[in-house]
Design a protein around this motif. Structure first.
Motif, PDB file in Angstrom:
ATOM      1  N   THR A 213     -32.788  10.265  27.530  1.00 10.08           N
ATOM      2  CA  THR A 213     -33.826  11.007  27.040  1.00 10.08           C
ATOM      3  C   THR A 213     -35.112  10.346  26.984  1.00 10.08           C
ATOM      4  O   THR A 213     -35.021   9.145  26.313  1.00 10.08           O
TER       5      THR A 213
ATOM      6  N   ASP B 114     -28.099   7.796  26.543  1.00  7.96           N
ATOM      7  CA  ASP B 114     -27.326   8.738  25.881  1.00  7.96           C
ATOM      8  C   ASP B 114     -26.153   8.816  26.373  1.00  7.96           C
ATOM      9  O   ASP B 114     -25.303   9.865  26.472  1.00  7.96           O
TER      10      ASP B 114
ATOM     11  N   ALA C 169     -20.216  10.235  19.736  1.00  6.78           N
ATOM     12  CA  ALA C 169     -20.951  11.057  20.494  1.00  6.78           C
ATOM     13  C   ALA C 169     -20.671  12.576  20.198  1.00  6.78           C
ATOM     14  O   ALA C 169     -19.483  12.680  20.153  1.00  6.78           O
TER      15      ALA C 169
END
Length: 652
Positions: free
Chosen positions: A41, A430, A21
């Motif tokens: 997202t 995410d 990440a």
């Protein structure tokens, strides 16, 4: 990876772990901040958002073509034109990878202009090709439900053939379950309009036809809205919870939820009152999950606000003793809102199931994602993120559409105008935080092909200690939703799963040990189905074993008198000889032998003591037994003398 039993076959499809990440990289370089509590997202395109279709209602995930990517079926309700309700064609979207979907809808899959609610996948004929049932609004008797069979890869045909599968009722929830454990999934449908408000239980005949079962599960007057199957009492049989959602001031029966305990043999008992889950409100969605990892499935119920009843949702903790405790308020989810869909998933891979709750229409609150704090409390982490989904007020479904091990969220609702603007969201997860994960996909052989009704348990070690988790394979729950049928586990910092245990609908129990994290594991059922009542005493085997009526010394779930029918019991203590201690491995339990009678005169006396003393301190490197070595450790010492003293006197 090691299998614990021999009759087990597994295949693995290794997936690449998610890339590091960006926030981790930034922090490693001395900058950046920890990630938000919830990050999503919206990657929906015109195709996957339902553009051109009106009033989105439901979604169902399934890998229809076996390419390892989860495909998506969308149900649309349609809109009124000149006062006439016209449905909007449904869609089947093939997952092409990389977030792209292709619309491959055929006329039979589109279902014309019927107003659709709830789709759910199942392999009705065990041919390896998933089939689909779509529940719809009756629309004044004009529309009906549809059973669509995948006859060959990519080819679908409508085999409803009218009544009874068409039903011509207002179907609110569709679920599949092998109710009679014959290897074929059966269909259960919740109905809120028509046919005296009776639900429908349809038994699969194994030849593509279904027969309506006369059952207490079809009791009239319920106005059913939600269905969720689960073995809540861990007795090996799937039970079913039904939420009832009548309008204001309707009779109590039409608003009181039911939990039917499966008593076996087609017998059911409504235990909702006695166990404490007979919620009376305006029920909508319902979902099961083990929120506290104690090995007992807990229950989440969504309610709608009414003039005569509040809309407080309910979270019931399973106490493991045939009772539940309402922990809604202490858990931090006590809200009086108009709820539609409810569901559970571990979105942050921390090993604890989180809750997603969908608010309807004029609800004050947007949708909420409640993060499980690990102590039976929850924190809303949807605020300010796409997970609030203000336009998606009907339902939501969970699936790892991009195979990165982080389960994604599809939110459904909106698109009121003609032509539909396409307002569904595909929310990519995410929230990568360094936690590990495991997904298990089951393929039944003796059980139904998609293993609907199976339970998967895992054990793994974390920095904070040992963690136990479990998930069920189900088709159709929540509200107008079917989540992916892969079981998903967040593993925190664990890089290995010590044990995977699979309880198949057939009764077969399979185990795998030492499984690497961060992969999709595909497991095929193989083994022998244990008999239900092998000794013919009228009590099922697992009850005989649990209550001590039968022994199961090898732990295979079969009473010893059944899998060792010719095994003697030399000392008549209820334990078959094969279960007794036999240190010299000669097939005779030590309790039935007189090892200390070295001279063979059926007694342990002074002469035997002299023999033991004569061999004192003698050892042997081979398998030859030394008279006096009573603990069979290949030498004669103090331990043997103590055993000799204990055996003093006539042989038994």
């Amino acid at each position: 990876m090691r299998t614990r039993i021999s009759n087990f076959k597994a295949a693995t499809l290794s997936l690449c772990a998610a890339a590091t990440a960006p926030w981790l990289v930034a922090m490693a370089r001395g900058g950046g901040a920890p990630p938000p509590l919830s990050s999503w997202t919206n990657v929906a395109t015109d195709v996957s958002s339902g553009t051109g279709h009106e009033r989105h209602r439901g979604s169902a995930w399934c890998d229809i073509d076996g390419d390892g990517l989860l495909d998506l079926y969308l149900a649309h309700f349609g809109q009124r034109v000149d006062g006439v309700l016209l449905g909007s064609p449904n869609q089947l979207l093939r997952n092409l990878g990389g977030g792209s979907f292709e619309d491959i809808t055929t006329p039979s899959l589109a279902i014309g202009s019927d107003p659709s609610h709830h789709p759910a996948w199942a392999d009705i004929d065990n041919d390896g090709l998933p089939d689909l049932y779509v529940g719809q609004s009756a629309n004044g008797g004009v529309s009906g439900n549809h059973l669509i069979r995948q006859s060959e890869p990519g080819a679908f045909e409508d085999i409803t053939n009218g009544y009874p599968l068409s039903m011509q009722v207002t179907t609110r929830n569709v679920s599949w379950q092998d109710v009679d454990n014959d290897g074929f999934v059966d269909l259960y449908v919740a109905n809120s309009g028509g046919d005296d408000l009776r639900n429908w239980l349809m038994m699969n005949q194994g030849d593509g036809t279904f027969v309506r079962e006369e059952s207490i599960l079809n009791m009239q007057g319920w106005k059913g809205r939600g269905i969720a199957w689960c073995d809540y009492n861990n007795d090996g049989r799937s039970d079913v919870y039904i939420s009832n959602g009548a309008q204001d001031k309707a009779p109590p029966l039409a608003r009181t939820n039911a939990l039917f305990r499966n008593d076996g043999g087609g017998s059911w008992t409504n235990v909702a009152n006695s166990v404490g889950v007979a919620d009376i409100g305006h029920g909508r969605g319902v979902a099961w999950g083990d929120i506290n990892n104690d090995g007992w499935m807990d229950l989440l119920v969504g309610n709608n606000i009414g003039w005569d009843a509040p809309g407080y949702n309910r979270l019931y903790r399973n106490n493991g003793d045939d009772t539940f405790t309402d922990i809604t308020e202490s858990a931090g989810i006590w809200e009086n809102v108009r709820t539609r869909g409810v569901s559970m998933a571990d979105f942050d891979n921390d090993g604890h199931l989180d809750l997603y709750i969908v608010s309807f229409g004029t609800a004050v609150l947007e949708n909420r994602l409640f993060r499980n704090n690990g102590d039976e409390t929850f924190t809303n982490v949807a605020t300010g993120t796409p997970a609030e989904a203000p336009l998606n007020d009907i339902s939501g479904s969970w699936a790892d559409f991009n195979n990165d091990g982080w389960i994604d969220l599809y939110t459904v609702g909106g698109s009121e105008l003609i032509p539909g603007s396409g307002e569904n969201q595909l929310l990519r997860n995410d929230n990568q935080n360094g936690n590990h994960w495991l997904q298990v996909e089951l393929r039944g052989v003796i059980s139904n092909a998609m293993a609907i009704g199976a339970r998967v348990r895992i054990v793994h070690q974390t920095a904070e200690g040992e963690m136990h988790q479990m998930r069920d394979v189900q088709s159709g729950s929540g509200y107008n939703s079917q989540h992916m049928m892969r079981t998903h586990f967040g593993l925190r910092d664990s890089t290995t799963v010590d044990l995977i245990q699979i309880q198949w609908p057939s009764g077969i129990l399979q185990e795998i040990t030492d499984v690497a994290a961060d992969q999709l594991l595909i497991v095929t059922e193989e083994g022998t189905v244990p008999p239900v009542d092998c000794n013919g005493n009228g009590v099922e085997d697992y009850i005989d074993i649990a209550t001590g009526v039968s022994e199961d010394c090898d732990g295979n779930g079969v009473p010893d008198e059944c899998d060792w029918p010719d095994q003697p019991d030399c000392d008549e203590d209820g334990l078959l000889d094969g279960c007794e201690v036999d240190l010299d491995a000669n097939g005779i339990p030590d309790d039935c032998e007189c090892h200390a009678d070295f001279d063979g005169n059926d007694a342990v006396w002074v002469q035997d003591l002299l023999i033991l003393i004569g061999n004192w301190g003698v050892t042997t490197p081979g398998n030859e037994w030394i008279p006096g070595d009573l603990d069979f450790d290949r030498d004669v010492d103090v331990q043997d003398l103590l055993l000799f003293i204990d055996a003093w006197g006539p042989c038994p």
